[in-house]
Design a protein around this motif. Structure first.
Motif, mmCIF file in Angstrom:
data_model
loop_
_atom_site.group_PDB
_atom_site.id
_atom_site.type_symbol
_atom_site.label_atom_id
_atom_site.label_comp_id
_atom_site.label_asym_id
_atom_site.label_seq_id
_atom_site.Cartn_x
_atom_site.Cartn_y
_atom_site.Cartn_z
ATOM 1 N N GLU A 26 4.083 -2.581 -32.465
ATOM 2 C CA GLU A 26 5.536 -2.577 -32.372
ATOM 3 C C GLU A 26 5.886 -1.360 -31.527
ATOM 4 O OE1 GLU A 26 7.870 -4.687 -33.521
ATOM 5 O OE2 GLU A 26 6.352 -5.996 -34.410
ATOM 6 N N VAL A 27 6.910 -1.493 -30.694
ATOM 7 C CA VAL A 27 7.309 -0.400 -29.807
ATOM 8 C C VAL A 27 8.807 -0.462 -29.597
ATOM 9 C CG1 VAL A 27 6.869 -1.753 -27.718
ATOM 10 C CG2 VAL A 27 6.796 0.727 -27.599
ATOM 11 N N GLU A 28 9.412 0.702 -29.415
ATOM 12 C CA GLU A 28 10.852 0.764 -29.166
ATOM 13 C C GLU A 28 11.160 1.994 -28.321
ATOM 14 O OE1 GLU A 28 14.600 1.677 -31.959
ATOM 15 O OE2 GLU A 28 13.495 -0.138 -32.489
ATOM 16 N N TRP B 154 4.482 -8.977 -25.510
ATOM 17 C CA TRP B 154 4.092 -10.384 -25.397
ATOM 18 C C TRP B 154 2.712 -10.518 -24.770
ATOM 19 C CZ3 TRP B 154 4.227 -14.757 -27.439
ATOM 20 C CH2 TRP B 154 3.840 -15.908 -26.752
ATOM 21 N N ALA B 155 2.400 -9.699 -23.786
ATOM 22 C CA ALA B 155 1.087 -9.753 -23.154
ATOM 23 C C ALA B 155 -0.004 -9.233 -24.086
ATOM 24 C CB ALA B 155 1.097 -8.938 -21.862
ATOM 25 N N PRO C 285 -4.256 -10.065 -31.931
ATOM 26 C CA PRO C 285 -3.386 -9.577 -32.999
ATOM 27 C C PRO C 285 -2.495 -10.689 -33.554
ATOM 28 C CG PRO C 285 -3.442 -7.981 -31.236
ATOM 29 C CD PRO C 285 -4.174 -9.208 -30.745
ATOM 30 N N PHE C 286 -2.036 -11.595 -32.688
ATOM 31 C CA PHE C 286 -1.184 -12.688 -33.129
ATOM 32 C C PHE C 286 -1.908 -13.593 -34.122
ATOM 33 C CE2 PHE C 286 1.193 -16.585 -33.062
ATOM 34 C CZ PHE C 286 2.507 -16.192 -32.845
ATOM 35 N N ILE D 190 1.381 -19.847 -28.695
ATOM 36 C CA ILE D 190 1.466 -20.802 -27.590
ATOM 37 C C ILE D 190 2.050 -20.035 -26.418
ATOM 38 C CG2 ILE D 190 2.540 -22.903 -26.741
ATOM 39 C CD1 ILE D 190 2.606 -23.887 -29.631
ATOM 40 N N ILE D 191 1.224 -19.861 -25.398
ATOM 41 C CA ILE D 191 1.680 -19.094 -24.250
ATOM 42 C C ILE D 191 2.132 -20.042 -23.150
ATOM 43 C CG2 ILE D 191 0.340 -17.049 -24.818
ATOM 44 C CD1 ILE D 191 -1.779 -17.927 -22.888
#
Length: 163
Positions: A71-73, A125-126, A139-140, A149-150
């Motif tokens: 997670e990043v912000e 997302w990547a 990780p997903f 599903i990409i």
């Protein structure tokens, strides 16, 4: 050049604050692992980065030790209240209370120029559907039990024109 480098390091706050301490006795290695997802998170503050909209020039990154989920912000400051709010919103409210948060207390990294704030969702997302060498899984898939599903795998059925 050697003299200039030595003088620069002597005046550099970061170099003095985080330099290795010579002759420090070796410590026992304590591997960081977690027996289940979202139990233990690594947390790091990154910046200062080039200023972005809303004076955001820092980011906070947390990584789950088990799934390698991140997670990043982007943040405009790294005050205690900002970090607490991030942990509440992005860890506790989504995954529950972790057993521990681990930090390296290291120096903050400097990033490259650019609109990095706008890139964070794409980076996440990547990262999440990409296999990690340490686990051999994404990780997903470790977090949700299925692969993401990409876009290249999405197909839209089309109707064949009738004759």
């Amino acid at each position: 050049m050697r003299h200039d480098s030595t003088e620069y390091v002597k005046r550099c706050d970061r170099c003095q604050r985080y330099k290795p301490i010579p002759n420090l006795p070796a410590e026992i290695y304590h591997p960081q692992n977690s027996p289940w997802p979202f139990m233990q998170w690594a947390i790091d503050l990154v910046g200062p980065l080039p200023p972005a909209p809303a004076k955001k020039e820092m980011m906070i990154v947390v990584t789950d030790y088990f799934t390698k989920w991140i997670e990043v912000e982007a943040l405009s400051s790294t005050k205690e209240a900002d970090v607490e709010q991030f942990i509440w919103r992005n860890i506790i409210c989504r995954f529950g209370y972790p057993q521990s948060l681990v930090t390296d207390n290291g120096s903050q990294l400097e990033g490259a120029e650019g609109k990095w704030v706008d890139e964070l969702p794409g980076v996440l997302w990547a990262y999440r559907p990409t296999k990690r060498r340490s686990t051999g899984e994404t990780p997903f898939s470790l977090a949700y039990g299925t692969e993401a599903i990409i876009p290249p795998h999405v197909t839209v059925p089309s109707r064949t024109p009738s004759r």
